[in-house]
Design a protein around this motif. Structure first.
Motif, PDB file in Angstrom:
ATOM      1  N   TYR A  32       5.591 -24.165 -27.587  1.00 45.58           N
ATOM      2  CA  TYR A  32       5.246 -25.576 -27.492  1.00 45.58           C
ATOM      3  C   TYR A  32       5.453 -26.100 -26.078  1.00 45.58           C
ATOM      4  O   TYR A  32       6.457 -25.778 -25.431  1.00 45.58           O
ATOM      5  CB  TYR A  32       6.115 -26.411 -28.444  1.00 45.58           C
ATOM      6  CG  TYR A  32       5.904 -26.108 -29.900  1.00 45.58           C
ATOM      7  CD1 TYR A  32       4.995 -26.853 -30.656  1.00 45.58           C
ATOM      8  CD2 TYR A  32       6.605 -25.083 -30.526  1.00 45.58           C
ATOM      9  CE1 TYR A  32       4.794 -26.570 -32.003  1.00 45.58           C
ATOM     10  CE2 TYR A  32       6.413 -24.797 -31.872  1.00 45.58           C
ATOM     11  CZ  TYR A  32       5.507 -25.549 -32.597  1.00 45.58           C
ATOM     12  OH  TYR A  32       5.314 -25.263 -33.931  1.00 45.58           O
ATOM     13  N   LEU A  34       6.263 -29.478 -23.806  1.00 42.53           N
ATOM     14  CA  LEU A  34       7.166 -30.612 -24.041  1.00 42.53           C
ATOM     15  C   LEU A  34       6.732 -31.818 -23.226  1.00 42.53           C
ATOM     16  O   LEU A  34       6.530 -31.731 -22.012  1.00 42.53           O
ATOM     17  CB  LEU A  34       8.588 -30.227 -23.646  1.00 42.53           C
ATOM     18  CG  LEU A  34       9.634 -31.341 -23.592  1.00 42.53           C
ATOM     19  CD1 LEU A  34       9.918 -31.889 -24.993  1.00 42.53           C
ATOM     20  CD2 LEU A  34      10.935 -30.838 -22.949  1.00 42.53           C
ATOM     21  N   ASN A 315      14.059 -25.264 -30.135  1.00 43.00           N
ATOM     22  CA  ASN A 315      14.478 -25.116 -28.744  1.00 43.00           C
ATOM     23  C   ASN A 315      14.198 -23.711 -28.210  1.00 43.00           C
ATOM     24  O   ASN A 315      14.086 -23.524 -26.992  1.00 43.00           O
ATOM     25  CB  ASN A 315      15.960 -25.451 -28.600  1.00 43.00           C
ATOM     26  CG  ASN A 315      16.243 -26.917 -28.853  1.00 43.00           C
ATOM     27  OD1 ASN A 315      15.897 -27.772 -28.059  1.00 43.00           O
ATOM     28  ND2 ASN A 315      16.853 -27.217 -29.996  1.00 43.00           N
ATOM     29  N   ILE A 318      10.235 -23.887 -26.996  1.00 42.42           N
ATOM     30  CA  ILE A 318       9.748 -24.864 -26.014  1.00 42.42           C
ATOM     31  C   ILE A 318       9.593 -24.204 -24.650  1.00 42.42           C
ATOM     32  O   ILE A 318      10.512 -23.546 -24.155  1.00 42.42           O
ATOM     33  CB  ILE A 318      10.704 -26.065 -25.911  1.00 42.42           C
ATOM     34  CG1 ILE A 318      10.746 -26.821 -27.236  1.00 42.42           C
ATOM     35  CG2 ILE A 318      10.281 -26.990 -24.780  1.00 42.42           C
ATOM     36  CD1 ILE A 318      11.781 -27.934 -27.271  1.00 42.42           C
ATOM     37  N   SER A 320       9.297 -25.206 -20.994  1.00 45.82           N
ATOM     38  CA  SER A 320       9.478 -26.357 -20.109  1.00 45.82           C
ATOM     39  C   SER A 320      10.555 -26.063 -19.086  1.00 45.82           C
ATOM     40  O   SER A 320      11.491 -25.295 -19.348  1.00 45.82           O
ATOM     41  CB  SER A 320       9.875 -27.595 -20.926  1.00 45.82           C
ATOM     42  OG  SER A 320      10.188 -28.686 -20.086  1.00 45.82           O
ATOM     43  N   ALA A 326      16.126 -30.457 -28.100  1.00 40.17           N
ATOM     44  CA  ALA A 326      15.551 -31.187 -29.230  1.00 40.17           C
ATOM     45  C   ALA A 326      16.545 -31.161 -30.381  1.00 40.17           C
ATOM     46  O   ALA A 326      16.867 -30.097 -30.918  1.00 40.17           O
ATOM     47  CB  ALA A 326      14.233 -30.552 -29.653  1.00 40.17           C
ATOM     48  N   PHE A 356      10.628 -36.906 -27.964  1.00 38.77           N
ATOM     49  CA  PHE A 356       9.771 -35.834 -27.465  1.00 38.77           C
ATOM     50  C   PHE A 356       8.496 -35.723 -28.294  1.00 38.77           C
ATOM     51  O   PHE A 356       8.429 -36.167 -29.438  1.00 38.77           O
ATOM     52  CB  PHE A 356      10.508 -34.488 -27.496  1.00 38.77           C
ATOM     53  CG  PHE A 356      10.897 -34.020 -28.878  1.00 38.77           C
ATOM     54  CD1 PHE A 356       9.963 -33.403 -29.726  1.00 38.77           C
ATOM     55  CD2 PHE A 356      12.191 -34.184 -29.355  1.00 38.77           C
ATOM     56  CE1 PHE A 356      10.322 -32.977 -30.998  1.00 38.77           C
ATOM     57  CE2 PHE A 356      12.555 -33.752 -30.620  1.00 38.77           C
ATOM     58  CZ  PHE A 356      11.610 -33.156 -31.450  1.00 38.77           C
ATOM     59  N   LEU A 358       6.098 -32.330 -29.016  1.00 36.57           N
ATOM     60  CA  LEU A 358       5.835 -30.915 -28.804  1.00 36.57           C
ATOM     61  C   LEU A 358       4.410 -30.622 -29.243  1.00 36.57           C
ATOM     62  O   LEU A 358       3.996 -30.997 -30.336  1.00 36.57           O
ATOM     63  CB  LEU A 358       6.807 -30.049 -29.608  1.00 36.57           C
ATOM     64  CG  LEU A 358       8.305 -30.246 -29.343  1.00 36.57           C
ATOM     65  CD1 LEU A 358       9.121 -29.282 -30.203  1.00 36.57           C
ATOM     66  CD2 LEU A 358       8.630 -30.045 -27.873  1.00 36.57           C
TER      67      LEU A 358
END
Length: 396
Positions: A32, A34, A315, A318, A320, A326, A356, A358
């Motif tokens: 994902y 972010l 987490n 993600i 990023s 999160a 957030f 995602l």
């Protein structure tokens, strides 16, 4: 084709395409991107997101110079939805449908009231008669039906909280399980009008319930926990699959997220090393469930659950460069986008509560989906087109 139909067809295309692009059993491989939702200036540096529709519009609340304010976030822009009572007071947005109608709660001249926000106008939905002047709306479906809770005068004193359905300007008391007027709350409604929430069941505790055509049904709780169990249903998708949380022991404090489907109830478990606790908040039509559970390394971690993969820490998925955790996932749309809130650390030693969004990264990270993926996506468009043509033929 009018705008509502276009939105519906677009959502269906995205949902079908997403399902084909992420084969069953491989969902844990999805990553994902972010996006952080900021806060309003002049407040206490926090924002909390509660709902997301299929267009990626997000609602929640944020601290501002004028107090706690409901917001609409879209493409990086936050809009203050205002309050029912002039410039002062507070508001919180809990849900949004695919037409952009938003519901929540706001301070008002007569108390605390459920609201409907549409095209820049916030409308007071009123409350059930006889109790305190207090109500709150939690969810709205694409037909504009709204559910929530309001105090009613059906019991002694100032009454009890009762679930309500609001439709076409009329607020209807949905009642409760117990024979006398006890409490109930409605938290979610699907596009077929099925409503879920919780109800006082007398000595049996609070139970997860579903309302269908005005009939209230106890859908139970996780098994083998004896009397005095507590459970509540927090979400329902358009297939009638229900999520929520239930106590799992003789204590009223150890809750576990559950998934209910046509009488089958599944304990979603929790992260190892935590507090034997989890809570499910959102579900989409693909059966993806999001929520939160404490873990050994974090105070709370947002999760995504599917039958094939079980509970996975978001987490770990993600992609990023931001220092972000999160903590709670509140909602997931039909495209697979997830919203909630967590902790952002900006490198100065300070941390901030930030919402957030995602968004699934489909295909190779940072690349273009494989040719086979494109083929499946085209097939998704074809299937959706056939469904639309079939509906037209039936309506003719």
């Amino acid at each position: 084709m009018n705008q509502t139909v276009v939105k519906a067809v677009t959502s269906a295309i995205l949902a079908v395409s997403f399902c084909f692009m992420v084969p069953a059993g491989a969902a844990h491989a999805v990553t994902y991107s972010l996006a952080l939702i900021d806060d309003f200036p002049g407040g206490y540096d926090h924002s909390y997101a509660y709902g997301i529709n299929d267009a990626g519009q997000v609602v929640g609340y944020s601290s501002s110079a004028s107090g706690q304010r409901a917001f609409l976030w879209e493409d990086g822009v936050m809009t203050d939805l205002g309050v029912l009572l002039g410039e002062a007071g507070y508001s919180r947005a809990n849900g949004i449908n695919n037409s952009g109608q938003i519901v929540g709660v706001s301070g008002s001249a007569s108390g605390q009231r459920a609201f409907l926000w549409e095209d820049g106008v916030m409308t007071d939905l009123g409350d059930l008669p006889g109790g305190w002047d207090r109500s709150e709306a939690f969810a709205i479906n694409d037909a504009g039906q709204i559910v929530g809770s309001s105090y009613t005068g059906a019991d002694t004193g100032n009454g009890k909280l009762h679930a309500f359905l609001w439709e076409d300007g009329i607020m209807t008391d949905l009642g409760a399980l117990a024979s006398r007027a006890e409490s109930s709350q409605a938290y979610a409604i699907n596009n077929a009008g099925l409503i879920v929430g919780e109800s006082d069941a007398g000595l049996a505790g609070d139970h997860a319930v579903i309302w269908e055509n005005g009939v209230l049904t106890d859908i139970g709780s996780l098994p083998d926990i004896g009397t005095g169990v507590n459970a509540l249903a927090t979400g329902i998708n358009n297939l009638g699959q229900v999520i929520g949380a239930s106590t799992i022991a003789s204590t009223e404090y150890e809750y576990r997220a559950f998934f209910w489907d046509d009488g089958e109830i599944i304990d979603l478990g929790d992260f190892p090393g935590g507090d034997n606790y989890s809570w499910a908040y959102g579900i989409n039509d693909a059966g993806q469930v999001v929520g939160s559970s404490p873990s050994a390394t974090e105070g709370g971690s947002a999760f995504i659950w599917e039958r094939e993969t079980g509970m996975v820490d978001l987490n770990d998925l993600i992609v990023s460069d931001l220092d972000y955790t999160a903590g709670i996932a509140m909602a997931i749309n039909e495209v697979g986008q997830i919203t909630g809130w967590g902790t952002y650390r900006d490198g100065s030693g300070e941390s901030f509560r930030r919402s957030f969004v995602l968004t699934p990264i489909l295909g190779p990270i940072g690349g273009i989906p494989e040719p086979a993926t494109w083929l499946m996506m085209i097939m998704g468009f074809g299937i959706t087109g056939l469904a639309v043509r079939r509906r037209r033929a039936l309506a003719a």
